[in-house]
Design an enzyme around this catalytic site. Structure first.
Site, PDB file in Angstrom:
ATOM      1  N   SER A   1       9.563 118.627 -48.619  1.00  0.00           N
ATOM      2  CA  SER A   1      10.923 118.069 -48.602  1.00  0.00           C
ATOM      3  C   SER A   1      11.225 117.216 -49.823  1.00  0.00           C
ATOM      4  CB  SER A   1      11.159 117.252 -47.314  1.00  0.00           C
ATOM      5  OG  SER A   1      10.942 118.049 -46.171  1.00  0.00           O
ATOM      6  N   ARG A   2      10.491 117.455 -50.907  1.00  0.00           N
ATOM      7  CA  ARG A   2      10.674 116.746 -52.170  1.00  0.00           C
ATOM      8  C   ARG A   2      10.382 115.246 -52.072  1.00  0.00           C
ATOM      9  NH1 ARG A   2      10.694 121.427 -52.688  1.00  0.00           N
ATOM     10  NH2 ARG A   2      11.958 122.703 -54.115  1.00  0.00           N
TER      11      ARG A   2
END
Length: 221
Positions: free
Chosen positions: A197-198
């Protein structure tokens, strides 16, 4: 009037290979780099020794980047070798001694960013490395007026042929006076580990001078 085109390439990749915590980091960023670099080498990461060297020319502030091959890491810093006579990076360094290196090891989902000031290694150090290069590469270093405008490929081939003829009876080709090692003395080193999810793990080591102690901080992705 032509409509503007927006090119959008969404990425669905999620970084899930590893995590990075403060406890896992070596207090010395140079030793931490050694560990990650050795892992990239043993894990058969493609072109693990390649990195992006970024420089900026003053007073314009224009930035230029190119991929180079990292060759040495000594007690002072990270060393690459190149042409410093006619290349764009040589003009940048002459006006601004600061530079940055960026390693990206896709297979390990890792990145290392290095910022610092530069200095040239000694002629003796440059010759020692130059002598390890293949002979054709040594002749190429003598031949290419790097980044200069050429009229044709034939012109470049002629320069190579002239250098080959010049050194045909020379056993040990000397290192060109305009070619050699550049050392980036780090003032900031960042270790980046990709996460889902970065929400990546990022830790940065910083110091104010070459002799100062390192400060380690986690920073937001």
């Amino acid at each position: 009037m032509d409509k503007e085109r927006l090119i959008f390439a969404p990425s669905t990749k999620q970084y899930t290979r590893a995590t990075l915590s403060r406890l896992a980091l070596n207090p010395d960023p140079v030793e931490q780099f050694h560990g990650w670099f050795d892992e990239a080498k043993t894990q058969n990461v493609s072109l693990y020794e390649s990195c992006t060297l970024s420089t900026a020319q003053l007073p314009s502030g224009r930035v230029s980047s190119r991929v180079v091959l990292f060759k040495e890491l000594d007690k002072k810093g990270f060393i690459i070798y190149s042409n410093w006579g006619t290349s764009k990076k040589s003009k940048d360094i002459k006006s601004n001694p600061h530079a940055a290196l960026n390693f990206f090891w896709r297979e390990l989902e890792r990145q290392v960013r290095i910022e610092g000031r530069t200095e040239f290694v000694t002629p003796e150090e440059s010759q020692a490395y130059f002598s390890t290069r293949p002979r054709d590469s040594q002749i190429g270093a003598w031949s290419s007026p790097q980044s200069s405008v050429l009229g044709s490929r034939e012109e470049l081939d002629g320069l190579v042929e002239a250098s080959a003829e010049k050194f045909k009876d020379v056993e040990t080709i000397p290192c060109p006076p305009f070619w050699g090692g550049l050392r980036v003395i780090p003032y900031e080193i960042e270790f980046w580990q990709g996460r889902p999810s970065r929400v990546h793990d990022r830790f940065t080591y910083t110091r104010e001078s070459e002799d100062a102690a390192w400060t380690l901080s986690r920073i937001a992705p």
